[in-house]
Scaffold this motif. Structure first.
Motif, PDB file in Angstrom:
ATOM      1  N   UNK A 255       0.816  -1.210   0.000  1.00  0.00           N
ATOM      2  CA  UNK A 255       0.000   0.000   0.000  1.00  0.00           C
ATOM      3  C   UNK A 255       0.853   1.265   0.000  1.00  0.00           C
ATOM      4  N   UNK A 256       1.974   1.257   0.684  1.00  0.00           N
ATOM      5  CA  UNK A 256       2.860   2.416   0.684  1.00  0.00           C
ATOM      6  C   UNK A 256       3.240   2.775  -0.751  1.00  0.00           C
ATOM      7  N   UNK A 257       3.641   1.791  -1.527  1.00  0.00           N
ATOM      8  CA  UNK A 257       4.075   2.048  -2.903  1.00  0.00           C
ATOM      9  C   UNK A 257       2.903   2.406  -3.813  1.00  0.00           C
ATOM     10  N   UNK A 258       1.828   1.632  -3.735  1.00  0.00           N
ATOM     11  CA  UNK A 258       0.709   1.836  -4.658  1.00  0.00           C
ATOM     12  C   UNK A 258      -0.031   3.139  -4.360  1.00  0.00           C
ATOM     13  N   UNK A 259      -0.176   3.467  -3.094  1.00  0.00           N
ATOM     14  CA  UNK A 259      -0.892   4.690  -2.738  1.00  0.00           C
ATOM     15  C   UNK A 259      -0.157   5.917  -3.254  1.00  0.00           C
ATOM     16  N   UNK A 260       1.167   5.930  -3.076  1.00  0.00           N
ATOM     17  CA  UNK A 260       1.956   7.064  -3.557  1.00  0.00           C
ATOM     18  C   UNK A 260       1.857   7.182  -5.071  1.00  0.00           C
ATOM     19  N   UNK A 261       1.846   6.055  -5.772  1.00  0.00           N
ATOM     20  CA  UNK A 261       1.775   6.076  -7.230  1.00  0.00           C
ATOM     21  C   UNK A 261       0.417   6.552  -7.731  1.00  0.00           C
ATOM     22  N   UNK A 262      -0.657   6.177  -7.035  1.00  0.00           N
ATOM     23  CA  UNK A 262      -2.014   6.497  -7.503  1.00  0.00           C
ATOM     24  C   UNK A 262      -2.478   7.873  -7.032  1.00  0.00           C
ATOM     25  N   UNK A 263      -2.273   8.191  -5.759  1.00  0.00           N
ATOM     26  CA  UNK A 263      -2.839   9.420  -5.190  1.00  0.00           C
ATOM     27  C   UNK A 263      -1.792  10.434  -4.721  1.00  0.00           C
ATOM     28  N   UNK A 264      -0.548  10.034  -4.605  1.00  0.00           N
ATOM     29  CA  UNK A 264       0.468  10.939  -4.102  1.00  0.00           C
ATOM     30  C   UNK A 264       0.622  10.840  -2.595  1.00  0.00           C
ATOM     31  N   UNK A 265       1.561  11.612  -2.062  1.00  0.00           N
ATOM     32  CA  UNK A 265       1.880  11.574  -0.632  1.00  0.00           C
ATOM     33  C   UNK A 265       1.338  12.822   0.044  1.00  0.00           C
ATOM     34  N   UNK A 266       0.751  12.623   1.178  1.00  0.00           N
ATOM     35  CA  UNK A 266       0.159  13.709   1.948  1.00  0.00           C
ATOM     36  C   UNK A 266       1.229  14.641   2.521  1.00  0.00           C
ATOM     37  N   UNK A 267       0.941  15.939   2.525  1.00  0.00           N
ATOM     38  CA  UNK A 267       1.862  16.896   3.121  1.00  0.00           C
ATOM     39  C   UNK A 267       1.952  16.663   4.630  1.00  0.00           C
ATOM     40  N   UNK A 268       3.137  16.843   5.219  1.00  0.00           N
ATOM     41  CA  UNK A 268       3.291  16.621   6.662  1.00  0.00           C
ATOM     42  C   UNK A 268       2.374  17.525   7.474  1.00  0.00           C
ATOM     43  N   UNK A 269       1.903  16.992   8.600  1.00  0.00           N
ATOM     44  CA  UNK A 269       1.067  17.737   9.535  1.00  0.00           C
ATOM     45  C   UNK A 269       1.876  18.069  10.779  1.00  0.00           C
ATOM     46  N   UNK A 270       1.405  19.055  11.560  1.00  0.00           N
ATOM     47  CA  UNK A 270       2.022  19.280  12.869  1.00  0.00           C
ATOM     48  C   UNK A 270       1.997  17.998  13.682  1.00  0.00           C
ATOM     49  N   UNK A 271       3.075  17.686  14.346  1.00  0.00           N
ATOM     50  CA  UNK A 271       3.225  16.466  15.138  1.00  0.00           C
ATOM     51  C   UNK A 271       3.164  15.230  14.249  1.00  0.00           C
ATOM     52  N   UNK A 272       3.318  15.422  12.914  1.00  0.00           N
ATOM     53  CA  UNK A 272       3.320  14.301  11.970  1.00  0.00           C
ATOM     54  C   UNK A 272       2.113  13.384  12.125  1.00  0.00           C
ATOM     55  N   UNK A 273       0.966  13.990  12.393  1.00  0.00           N
ATOM     56  CA  UNK A 273      -0.278  13.208  12.411  1.00  0.00           C
ATOM     57  C   UNK A 273      -0.605  12.560  13.739  1.00  0.00           C
ATOM     58  N   UNK A 274       0.116  12.882  14.794  1.00  0.00           N
ATOM     59  CA  UNK A 274      -0.175  12.256  16.093  1.00  0.00           C
ATOM     60  C   UNK A 274      -1.588  12.605  16.530  1.00  0.00           C
ATOM     61  N   UNK A 275      -2.292  11.626  17.047  1.00  0.00           N
ATOM     62  CA  UNK A 275      -3.616  11.867  17.570  1.00  0.00           C
ATOM     63  C   UNK A 275      -4.695  11.955  16.512  1.00  0.00           C
ATOM     64  N   UNK A 276      -4.402  11.549  15.297  1.00  0.00           N
ATOM     65  CA  UNK A 276      -5.403  11.577  14.237  1.00  0.00           C
ATOM     66  C   UNK A 276      -6.184  10.265  14.232  1.00  0.00           C
ATOM     67  N   UNK A 277      -7.360  10.279  13.586  1.00  0.00           N
ATOM     68  CA  UNK A 277      -8.154   9.055  13.525  1.00  0.00           C
ATOM     69  C   UNK A 277      -7.557   8.004  12.627  1.00  0.00           C
ATOM     70  N   UNK A 278      -6.575   8.357  11.843  1.00  0.00           N
ATOM     71  CA  UNK A 278      -5.927   7.336  11.028  1.00  0.00           C
ATOM     72  C   UNK A 278      -6.787   6.869   9.880  1.00  0.00           C
ATOM     73  N   UNK A 279      -7.325   7.748   9.100  1.00  0.00           N
ATOM     74  CA  UNK A 279      -8.135   7.355   7.977  1.00  0.00           C
ATOM     75  C   UNK A 279      -9.494   6.915   8.381  1.00  0.00           C
ATOM     76  N   UNK A 280      -9.837   7.059   9.716  1.00  0.00           N
ATOM     77  CA  UNK A 280     -11.127   6.783  10.284  1.00  0.00           C
ATOM     78  C   UNK A 280     -11.867   5.760   9.571  1.00  0.00           C
TER      79      UNK A 280
END
Length: 280
Positions: A255-280
């Motif tokens: 998924x790491x490889x395919x997701x980047x190829x299909x949709x791209x990589x998300x811009x970094x967030x403050x705290x690098x996404x700590x405390x997020x729902x994780x794609x809920x």
């Protein structure tokens, strides 16, 4: 299948899932207790509170499902806020055998409504969260379609999660309870990421893990078996390091490889996404 049955409204926007009226009777006392404790403990610090996940959708399993809450605070969460959230979660989990754990996310109003989070936390609140207390911030957010932008902004950081999961797996070596919890989290997140990889082609939204895996399998049949196996782990997690390794090394790395190829990589967030729902 009609768009309505794929989680979209008549105009093709993702319909808000969950409602207080859908909560099963077995879980109503736990939800009421959580709501009251949040109101009492956080008081004026709280802007709004939401319920999300299987309990809000009316799909929870007694003794097996966890209770998930999002608290939006008037200011950025502090260590004291996080300690209070942990205490509330522990108390509700202790008092109600009907639930298997309580998770509480904390974010500020400014962050939820920020431009950076419009298609991540903003979408999460507007589409996946059920109002429990305070003002509903969905009124200030746009409507959303299951497109590539939403896919990138919600799960385009799968590589970051992979690294963190490996670190946690190493730290949890020999701890069956910790490995079990991590297996459940990883399996859920991977299935949801697999689904958002294809949701723009599937043209719909669902939070049902089995339906997510089936939708993914329509476009990647060679990986369908791995996705279905991850669903089984999500529902029946095991404290097994080998199962966790298979999830990370197999579906996770692909998924790491395919997701980047299909949709791209998300811009970094403050705290690098700590405390997020994780794609809920």
């Amino acid at each position: 299948m009609t768009t309505a049955s794929r989680g979209l409204d008549s105009q093709g926007y993702i319909a808000r899932e969950g409602a207080l009226g859908r909560i099963q009777d077995a879980f109503r006392p736990a939800v009421a207790a959580a709501r009251d404790q949040v109101a009492d403990v956080f008081g004026k610090r709280l802007d709004s509170a939401y319920l999300y996940g299987s309990v809000a959708r009316g799909a929870a399993r007694v003794g097996r499902s966890d209770l998930d809450l999002l608290l939006v605070l008037r200011a950025a969460p502090t260590p004291a806020d996080r300690a209070d959230a942990h205490a509330v979660a522990a108390a509700v989990d202790r008092d109600f055998a009907e639930i298997d754990g309580v998770g509480i996310l904390l974010h500020s109003r400014d962050r939820v409504l920020s431009d950076l989070e419009t298609h991540d936390l903003g979408w999460f609140v507007a589409c996946l969260c059920t109002p429990l207390l305070g003002e509903d911030l969905a009124e200030f957010l746009p409507r959303y379609r299951p497109d590539s932008r939403l896919a990138r902004e919600t799960n385009g950081d799968i590589a970051l999660f992979q690294r963190r999961w490996r670190e946690r797996a190493a730290a949890a070596a020999g701890d069956e309870a910790a490995l079990r919890a991590l297996c459940r989290q990883v399996a859920r997140h991977l299935v949801r990421t697999a689904f958002t990889l294809v949701m723009s082609r599937w043209r719909g939204w669902t939070s049902d893990l089995a339906e997510m895996a089936d939708a993914f399998g329509q476009f990647y049949p060679e990986w369908a078996g791995r996705a279905r196996a991850a669903v089984e782990v999500a529902y029946e997690p095991v404290g097994d390091a080998e199962t966790l390794r298979e999830l990370l090394d197999g579906l996770g790395e692909w998924l790491v490889r395919e997701y980047a190829a299909v949709h791209g990589v998300k811009a970094p967030r403050p705290e690098d996404g700590a405390g997020r729902p994780g794609g809920a």
